[in-house]
Write a protein that holds these residues in place. Structure first.
Motif, PDB file in Angstrom:
ATOM      1  N   GLU A   1      44.771  51.399  39.564  1.00 24.20           N
ATOM      2  CA  GLU A   1      44.380  49.977  39.589  1.00 24.20           C
ATOM      3  C   GLU A   1      45.001  49.239  38.435  1.00 24.20           C
ATOM      4  OE1 GLU A   1      40.111  49.852  39.696  1.00 24.20           O
ATOM      5  OE2 GLU A   1      40.085  50.100  41.847  1.00 24.20           O
TER       6      GLU A   1
ATOM      7  N   SER B   1      24.418  39.781  36.423  1.00 29.10           N
ATOM      8  CA  SER B   1      25.687  40.509  36.482  1.00 29.10           C
ATOM      9  C   SER B   1      26.053  40.919  37.911  1.00 29.10           C
ATOM     10  CB  SER B   1      25.616  41.748  35.587  1.00 29.10           C
ATOM     11  OG  SER B   1      24.603  42.627  36.022  1.00 29.10           O
TER      12      SER B   1
ATOM     13  N   THR C   1      27.414  50.715  40.926  1.00 34.47           N
ATOM     14  CA  THR C   1      28.084  49.443  40.698  1.00 34.47           C
ATOM     15  C   THR C   1      29.570  49.654  40.456  1.00 34.47           C
ATOM     16  OG1 THR C   1      27.912  47.381  39.422  1.00 34.47           O
ATOM     17  CG2 THR C   1      27.716  49.438  38.177  1.00 34.47           C
ATOM     18  N   SER C   2      30.298  48.569  40.331  1.00 34.77           N
ATOM     19  CA  SER C   2      31.721  48.632  39.998  1.00 34.77           C
ATOM     20  C   SER C   2      31.875  48.574  38.476  1.00 34.77           C
ATOM     21  CB  SER C   2      32.458  47.448  40.632  1.00 34.77           C
ATOM     22  OG  SER C   2      32.020  46.232  40.034  1.00 34.77           O
ATOM     23  N   HIS C   3      33.061  48.899  37.997  1.00 32.76           N
ATOM     24  CA  HIS C   3      33.332  48.818  36.558  1.00 32.76           C
ATOM     25  C   HIS C   3      33.172  47.378  36.070  1.00 32.76           C
ATOM     26  CE1 HIS C   3      34.632  52.929  35.841  1.00 32.76           C
ATOM     27  NE2 HIS C   3      35.265  52.883  36.991  1.00 32.76           N
ATOM     28  N   GLU C   4      33.629  46.438  36.896  1.00 35.98           N
ATOM     29  CA  GLU C   4      33.540  45.024  36.519  1.00 35.98           C
ATOM     30  C   GLU C   4      32.086  44.582  36.362  1.00 35.98           C
ATOM     31  OE1 GLU C   4      34.383  40.717  38.581  1.00 35.98           O
ATOM     32  OE2 GLU C   4      35.751  42.359  39.074  1.00 35.98           O
ATOM     33  N   ARG C   5      31.238  44.952  37.309  1.00 33.62           N
ATOM     34  CA  ARG C   5      29.824  44.553  37.224  1.00 33.62           C
ATOM     35  C   ARG C   5      29.105  45.271  36.081  1.00 33.62           C
ATOM     36  NH1 ARG C   5      28.019  44.172  43.534  1.00 33.62           N
ATOM     37  NH2 ARG C   5      29.126  42.244  43.972  1.00 33.62           N
TER      38      ARG C   5
ATOM     39  N   SER D   1      30.500  46.058  33.252  1.00 35.37           N
ATOM     40  CA  SER D   1      30.921  45.306  32.054  1.00 35.37           C
ATOM     41  C   SER D   1      30.164  43.993  31.936  1.00 35.37           C
ATOM     42  CB  SER D   1      32.428  45.029  32.100  1.00 35.37           C
ATOM     43  OG  SER D   1      33.144  46.231  32.000  1.00 35.37           O
ATOM     44  N   ARG D   2      29.979  43.298  33.067  1.00 34.81           N
ATOM     45  CA  ARG D   2      29.214  42.045  33.033  1.00 34.81           C
ATOM     46  C   ARG D   2      27.765  42.302  32.635  1.00 34.81           C
ATOM     47  NH1 ARG D   2      31.682  40.119  38.232  1.00 34.81           N
ATOM     48  NH2 ARG D   2      29.654  40.470  39.153  1.00 34.81           N
TER      49      ARG D   2
ATOM     50  N   GLU E   1      41.102  54.778  41.225  1.00 32.34           N
ATOM     51  CA  GLU E   1      40.760  54.331  39.879  1.00 32.34           C
ATOM     52  C   GLU E   1      41.971  54.395  38.956  1.00 32.34           C
ATOM     53  OE1 GLU E   1      37.468  53.850  38.369  1.00 32.34           O
ATOM     54  OE2 GLU E   1      36.572  53.622  40.337  1.00 32.34           O
TER      55      GLU E   1
END
Length: 195
Positions: A195, A80, A101-105, A107-108, A192
């Protein structure tokens, strides 16, 4: 083991992939640490090819051991795009950890874990950036002086001209430096939500 001994503390202090699998450093703080020693002594070589007790006393055991594979949660972390952030605490069968981490990572990571049959529970999300780190030293110095002198108070206790004089710069320089600092702080605060 953490489910059998729910009142004891288990922490993974480090874990590093190797050509053979995963090298792990485990700390166990237990009323009876011999249970951990027995576990590693009785472990089949196919599951734990090697282990070494680095420290043992009446309440703590520190064991370094090799796994012949990289466990699915750890693979999911790397797949991820995340990095491990030790220590990990193991409580009642759950790995409890912090992750920057980021929200995207994140989620991954959840998706990768679910593909392997594991689940993820997010307990809390914190904005971990220190706002002061966003500013240059000069911006921080100007903003701090402005706050201390009451420039941001209502009503103002200090004018821009007085602030500039105190900082030894022109009024326009003080204005530009403060505006750039304010822009950075405001954009970070609302990043945040827009976005």
């Amino acid at each position: 083991m953490s489910t059998e001994y729910p009142n004891d503390e288990f922490r993974i202090l480090s874990a590093s992939p190797t050509e053979e699998g995963l090298l792990v450093l485990l700390e166990a703080r237990m009323a009876d640490p011999s249970a951990v020693l027995d576990l590693f002594e009785g472990a089949p070589k196919s599951r734990v090819p090697s282990s070494e007790v680095l420290h043992a006393d009446e309440g703590t055991v520190l064991v370094q051991f090799q796994l012949p594979f990289v466990p699915p949660p750890y693979r999911a972390l790397f797949a991820s795009g995340n990095l491990p952030q030790f220590p990990y605490t193991i409580e009642d069968g759950w790995i409890v950890c912090d992750l920057s981490t980021s929200h995207e990572r994140l989620s991954r990571f959840r998706d990768e874990l679910e593909e392997t049959g594991f689940s993820l529970e997010v307990v809390r999300i914190n904005q971990s950036i220190d706002p002061a780190d966003l500013l240059t030293d000069r911006q921080r110095r100007f903003a701090t002086e402005a706050i201390e002198r009451g420039y941001y108070d209502t009503p103002r206790q200090c004018s821009l001209t007085e602030l500039a004089d105190e900082l030894g710069v022109s009024k326009s320089t003080a204005s530009v430096v403060l505006h750039n600092a304010e822009e950075t702080i405001v954009k970070e605060f609302f990043a945040e939500s827009i976005e």
